[in-house]
Design an enzyme around this catalytic site. Structure first.
Site, mmCIF file in Angstrom:
data_model
loop_
_atom_site.group_PDB
_atom_site.id
_atom_site.type_symbol
_atom_site.label_atom_id
_atom_site.label_comp_id
_atom_site.label_asym_id
_atom_site.label_seq_id
_atom_site.Cartn_x
_atom_site.Cartn_y
_atom_site.Cartn_z
ATOM 1 C CE1 TYR A 29 -3.602 2.586 0.641
ATOM 2 C CE2 TYR A 29 -2.230 3.296 2.492
ATOM 3 C CZ TYR A 29 -3.298 3.511 1.635
ATOM 4 O OH TYR A 29 -4.042 4.643 1.760
ATOM 5 C CG PHE A 75 5.849 0.033 -3.862
ATOM 6 C CD1 PHE A 75 7.233 0.088 -3.810
ATOM 7 C CD2 PHE A 75 5.230 -0.075 -5.102
ATOM 8 C CE1 PHE A 75 7.998 0.049 -4.977
ATOM 9 C CE2 PHE A 75 5.980 -0.112 -6.273
ATOM 10 C CZ PHE A 75 7.361 -0.043 -6.199
ATOM 11 C CD GLU A 87 27.942 -18.889 -13.546
ATOM 12 O OE1 GLU A 87 27.089 -18.740 -14.434
ATOM 13 O OE2 GLU A 87 29.061 -18.386 -13.603
ATOM 14 C CE LYS A 97 22.988 -24.911 -20.633
ATOM 15 N NZ LYS A 97 21.721 -24.838 -21.335
ATOM 16 C CG ASP A 148 15.441 -24.980 -18.928
ATOM 17 O OD1 ASP A 148 15.928 -24.549 -19.988
ATOM 18 O OD2 ASP A 148 14.796 -26.030 -18.852
ATOM 19 C CE1 TYR A 174 24.976 -16.142 -19.398
ATOM 20 C CE2 TYR A 174 22.792 -16.719 -18.613
ATOM 21 C CZ TYR A 174 23.657 -16.457 -19.656
ATOM 22 O OH TYR A 174 23.205 -16.481 -20.927
ATOM 23 C CE LYS A 187 22.030 -28.993 -21.698
ATOM 24 N NZ LYS A 187 21.183 -29.051 -22.843
ATOM 25 C CB CYS A 205 -16.968 -38.545 -28.088
ATOM 26 S SG CYS A 205 -16.791 -37.253 -26.863
ATOM 27 C CB CYS A 256 -21.211 -36.537 -26.632
ATOM 28 S SG CYS A 256 -20.208 -36.542 -28.126
ATOM 29 C CB CYS A 287 -15.642 -35.449 -30.195
ATOM 30 S SG CYS A 287 -17.426 -35.327 -30.032
ATOM 31 C CB CYS A 347 -19.370 -32.890 -27.482
ATOM 32 S SG CYS A 347 -18.105 -33.810 -26.612
HETATM 33 P P1 AMP Z 1 22.891 -23.958 -25.179
HETATM 34 O O1 AMP Z 1 21.681 -23.166 -25.565
HETATM 35 O O2 AMP Z 1 22.599 -25.367 -24.815
HETATM 36 O O3 AMP Z 1 24.035 -23.775 -26.133
HETATM 37 O O4 AMP Z 1 23.377 -23.328 -23.803
HETATM 38 C C1 AMP Z 1 23.794 -22.005 -23.744
HETATM 39 C C2 AMP Z 1 22.768 -21.205 -23.024
HETATM 40 O O5 AMP Z 1 22.656 -21.576 -21.673
HETATM 41 C C3 AMP Z 1 23.121 -19.758 -22.981
HETATM 42 O O6 AMP Z 1 22.699 -19.086 -24.123
HETATM 43 C C4 AMP Z 1 22.365 -19.276 -21.774
HETATM 44 O O7 AMP Z 1 21.126 -18.751 -22.184
HETATM 45 C C5 AMP Z 1 22.052 -20.512 -20.963
HETATM 46 N N1 AMP Z 1 22.520 -20.434 -19.585
HETATM 47 C C6 AMP Z 1 21.764 -20.720 -18.504
HETATM 48 N N2 AMP Z 1 22.456 -20.569 -17.372
HETATM 49 C C7 AMP Z 1 23.684 -20.163 -17.714
HETATM 50 C C8 AMP Z 1 24.861 -19.847 -16.964
HETATM 51 N N3 AMP Z 1 24.887 -19.921 -15.639
HETATM 52 N N4 AMP Z 1 25.945 -19.453 -17.671
HETATM 53 C C9 AMP Z 1 25.935 -19.396 -19.028
HETATM 54 N N5 AMP Z 1 24.861 -19.696 -19.766
HETATM 55 C C10 AMP Z 1 23.746 -20.085 -19.129
HETATM 56 ZN ZN ZN Z 2 -18.054 -35.668 -27.866
#
Ligand code: AMP
Ligand code: ZN
Length: 665
Positions: free
Chosen positions: A32, A34, A111, A113, A115, A222, A309, A403, A406, A421, A427
């Site tokens: 609030y 903020f 680090e 990775k 996703d 990163y 990986k 289906c 229905c 379907c 349905c």
């Molecule tokens: P790849 O797409 O498999 O070639 O992996 C490279 C991608 O991993 C980079 O483009 C980053 O977007 C991603 N990534 C995620 N975490 C990290 C990290 N800690 N350091 C470097 N790349 C990272």
């Molecule tokens: Zn149906």
């Protein structure tokens, strides 16, 4: 205090609060308070447009629309990473770099990775100026307007870090936010998103930054890229970046050897399921920047870094039953009901089977012991069958012919992987689904009515299609479960109000297959009324920009169906907008046909969004950044200096708001 100082101090204070909340996860004022401060700043900025700043905390809620994302060449190429899958791979890598550097004295940063989608952020004079996607590594898309809405990202980092630099990181969607978004989608009758990664990267390319601002995206950083030699190691530069306000995950760690790297890998292979976001591996980097430079790059990736990986987790369990789900469009999805089993931090009871071909290919049968894997998707997959454990009396799976909802015989068209379907109007899940789509936010946006209530109303026999909504009476609703005078009143009022929704949204709401939001907008603009659209033949439809065979045929199928014709007539009779309003029509011209505009600065006669709309309504195109293709720049107060120079360099005419209004008169 002068107004300028007041504005600056409020910005600084709000930035600090954003940092406390989104980076440190430790708020020191209430939402609030903020909001009050933010409103105060908004007001001051509005009254004093000369202090306009795109990096102000008031801009975090979005507002800018990007029609075409400009392609930008990266100053420093964004490389891929080599992958490794085992201890041996890592030891090989270590040997290679030791040989290369002629020493065994090498330190590593470990680090996770993250996703998501990679992003490159450019800072000049200590201020955020641009965010560009990785693209092909050489060039990416400018998504700055959308990235600005990510609250944890400092736009004005604390002073004295570095002056000109780039930050690289990953835009991610934390799991909690992802699940919340999906709950809302299901509630609105929309398909849930499949995984956080695709949703995060899809968010970057949304045209409306207000939509992006609503998504709980985060940015984990990163890498610091700079020519300044202020830091000697990668780890040190990350720690420094963190202390200047950048969100560098606390999980990063130093290792003196590959043995220590493996400890990190093994620890996180277990613990990763407790993280608030998804990770699919570890990235190991040589820590010394001098050593990094010596190692350099191959044609695809740095020699000084490698990704490890994690193996996708697999378990075996028994398949108890195959059931079939019917979606909003009638598409059938087979689902494996499994003996519950622990996998990747959750208990799995169901797995996706995709379609009939998949079942056939893997020869999946009820009673089989199957291998289940969790990849990037939320719903796990069946990878294969352990045929050695197949019961003697096992029978080959016969795919559903009718289906489950229905009883109608299923159809499958050539080249389509899915069964459907065809009973569109009879349905239950299809009826509910179509109505849920009709009322959803981007369609008729009906307040006071949610997805579950639609299902309830249908079960009670009060509605069979979306036109029936407009016949609902308060008295019919009140007696229903969880309903009362007030909620019934709101629902009826919400439905009534939807009669004002403009034609383009109504067209989208009708749920014509392949007619999404953007296509609906195009069609509405071109045909101007449902009658014109429904009378159009294939040729006329295909002649419209960006309308292909598939969409055209689907519109024709819709238009020739008696049920649809009747529904549309009923909607018309209730006063739903089935043509472009006279007011809009009046403003639609093709005066600006073929011209690309860039809008920059602060305006007085109309808002930025109104201005952009006026450009499009008159046949022009809006682009977010200046290039050779730009025909005009509409400049308001405080146009950015870099834009101004660029426009002058390219010799693009700069016109005022009033010039523009004159143009479209
Ligand atoms: P790849 O797409 O498999 O070639 O992996 C490279 C991608 O991993 C980079 O483009 C980053 O977007 C991603 N990534 C995620 N975490 C990290 C990290 N800690 N350091 C470097 N790349 C990272
Ligand atoms: Zn149906």
């Amino acid at each position: 205090m002068s107004i300028k100082e007041k504005i600056e101090s409020l910005r600084e204070e709000l930035n600090q609060h954003n940092y406390n909340y989104y980076v440190l996860d430790n708020a020191t004022i209430s939402d609030y308070e903020f909001d009050i401060k933010l409103k105060e700043l908004e007001k001051l900025e509005e009254e004093n447009p000369e202090f306009f700043d795109l990096n102000s905390p008031t801009k975090r809620v979005g507002g800018g629309v990007t029609k075409n994302f400009e392609t930008i060449t990266h100053k420093n190429r964004m490389y891929s990473l080599d992958n490794s899958y085992s201890k041996e791979d890592l030891l090989d890598w270590e040997k290679r770099i030791q040989k290369n550097l002629g020493t065994t004295e090498i330190e590593y940063t470990c680090e996770l990775k993250y996703d998501g989608a990679s992003i490159n952020l450019t800072y000049e004079n200590g201020e955020f100026v641009r965010a560009v996607t990785r693209g092909d590594g050489f060039q990416g898309d400018d998504v700055s307007t959308n990235i600005r809405t990510i609250r944890s990202l400092p736009l004005l980092p604390k002073k004295d870090f570095l002056s000109d630099f780039e930050m690289r990181g990953e835009i991610i969607l934390p799991l909690e936010g992802f699940h919340k978004m999906n709950e809302e989608r299901v509630e609105n009758g929309e398909e849930p998103y499949r995984n956080p990664r695709n949703t995060a990267s899809g968010s970057l390319k949304l045209q409306d930054s207000t939509e992006v601002a609503k998504r709980p995206l985060d940015c984990l950083l990163y890498q610091v890229v700079t020519n300044e030699r202020k830091y000697k190691t990668h780890f040190e530069s990350l720690e420094a970046a963190r202390s200047f306000g950048f969100k560098i995950p606390e999980t990063i760690s130093l290792a003196k050897s590959i043995e220590e790297v493996l400890k990190f890998v093994n620890y996180w292979d277990e613990k990763r399921h407790d993280l608030p976001y998804e990770t699919d591996g570890v990235v190991i980097k040589v820590n010394g920047l001098q050593q990094q430079e010596e190692l350099g790059y191959t044609s695809k990736s740095p020699r000084w870094a490698i990704a490890y990986k994690f193996k996708a987790e697999q378990v075996t369990t028994v398949l108890n039953e195959i059931s079939y789900q019917v979606g909003r469009t009638g598409a059938i999805t087979p689902v494996a009901n499994l003996e519950p089993v622990h996998l990747a931090g959750t208990v799995v009871k169901r797995a996706s089977l995709h379609n009939a071909d998949q079942i056939e290919k893997l020869d999946i049968r009820v009673g089989d012991t199957v291998f289940v894997e969790k990849g990037g998707e939320i719903i796990p997959k069946i990878i294969k069958v352990d045929t050695t454990k197949r019961p003697k009396d096992s029978e080959k799976t016969v795919y559903a012919t009718h289906c489950p909802e229905c009883g109608t015989e299923l159809v499958r068209t050539e080249g389509d992987a899915k069964h459907y379907c065809p009973n569109e109007f009879g349905c239950a899940p299809q009826i509910t689904g179509r109505i849920q789509h009709f009322i959803s936010r981007k369609a008729m946006d009906i307040d006071g009515l949610g997805g579950e209530t639609v299902d309830l109303l249908r079960k009670e026999g009060l509605i069979k299609n979306y036109a029936d909504l407009y016949e609902l009476k308060k008295e019919q609703i009140i007696p229903l479960e969880r309903m009362a005078e007030k909620s019934a009143q709101n629902m009826v009022a919400g439905i009534e109000k939807s009669k004002e929704i403009p034609f383009e949204k109504v067209l989208f709401a009708l749920g014509i297959r392949f007619v999404g939001e953007t296509v609906a907008k195009k069609l509405a603009k071109h045909f101007k009324s449902i009658d014109n659209l429904m009378q159009a033949d294939l040729e006329t439809l295909i002649a419209v920009d960006e309308i292909g065979d598939r969409i055209a045929q689907s519109i024709i199928n819709f238009s020739q169906d008696e049920n649809n014709i009747a529904l549309v007539e009923r909607l018309k009779s209730y006063g739903v907008q089935l043509e472009v309003s006279a007011e809009t029509l009046e403003n639609l011209t093709d005066k600006l046909q073929g011209n690309v505009f860039v809008v920059s600065g602060v305006f007085h006669e109309m808002s930025r969004n109104e201005l952009k709309k006026a450009i499009e309504d008159n046949g022009g195109k809006v682009s977010s950044s200046i290039s050779k293709k730009t025909n005009y720049i509409v400049a308001g107060d405080n146009m950015g200096p870099s834009k101004l120079t660029k426009a002058q360099d390219l010799g693009i005419p700069i016109i005022s708001e009033l010039d523009f209004i004159e143009m479209i008169k």
